[in-house]
Enzyme design. Sequence first.
Site, short mmCIF file in Angstrom:
data_model
loop_
_atom_site.label_atom_id
_atom_site.label_comp_id
_atom_site.label_asym_id
_atom_site.label_seq_id
_atom_site.Cartn_x
_atom_site.Cartn_y
_atom_site.Cartn_z
CE1 TYR A 3 -2.82 2.76 0.72
CE2 TYR A 3 -2.84 2.85 2.75
CZ TYR A 3 -3.27 3.74 1.70
OH TYR A 3 -3.86 4.53 1.62
CG ASP A 63 -3.71 2.19 -3.72
OD1 ASP A 63 -3.47 2.90 -4.15
OD2 ASP A 63 -4.74 2.07 -2.41
CG ASP A 103 -12.10 4.80 -1.61
OD1 ASP A 103 -11.63 3.61 -1.61
OD2 ASP A 103 -11.56 6.27 -1.38
#
Length: 258
Positions: free
Chosen positions: A107, A148, A248
Amino acid sequence: MIIASYNVNGVNGRLPVLIRWLNETKPDVVCLQELKAPNEKFPEQAILDAGYHAVWHGQKSWNGVAILAKKKYAIEAVRRGLAGNKEDEQSRYIQAMIKGILIVCIYLPNGNPAPGPKFDYKLAWFSRLITKARSLIKLNSPVIIIGDFNVIPADIDAYKPERWVNDAVFFPESKAAFQKLLNQGWIDSIRKLYPDTKIFTYWDYFRNAFNRDAGIRMDHILLSPGMEKRLKKGGVHREVRGWEKTSDHAPVWIEIAD
DNA sequence: ATGCCTGCTTGCAGCAGA
């Protein structure tokens, strides 16, 4: 073998969505980001009940990453934290060996507001990742860096690139760092499969972004060079972004030959 | 330039996300 990445944006708040997605799509290996939960609040039992075992690296309030695998796969050689800064206390990195593949779940820091200390932290973290990736690629064995990345790699990866020019995820330094990683030989699997298609993995909660398809692609699955011939297909489970109480981000996945 | 929306906090408003 299906390998997926999903920024859940709160693993407990999102638990019904996560479990539904696992039940409906049954990926073999799942990397999660933004657990937003300390280690002791990771919902291990619910994930076991869904047919997966897991390793995780949590943190109170923010960050947090995990690797899930169907129970038939052993999760071995687990390491938490990215080398290169002993004072970095943010939980953004976990790696494990699953079925002969080194899975590196990340991340990457967002970096906003940029410029500023948060952007400096992003670039420093990126630099440490690039160093780590260089050592991993030299292993000449299967590695996947997945998660991510908080980087929009190119114009094609944003519904409207000009809207993102003042955002850390689209700063030249961020794109250059991502490119530097690819230049080591890593393969951006989704872009490899779909060279000319706009594909998004994130739509913000504002302005009805998902219904307008105003998204960006920031969740990536990078393959070590030797794995390219094993890449069969991939995509984004974008319907998940339309569910109630959803993240999201949407899950991104690839299928690789065993 | 800001907020839009959402989750998390030893919470009840402020921060972070991107």
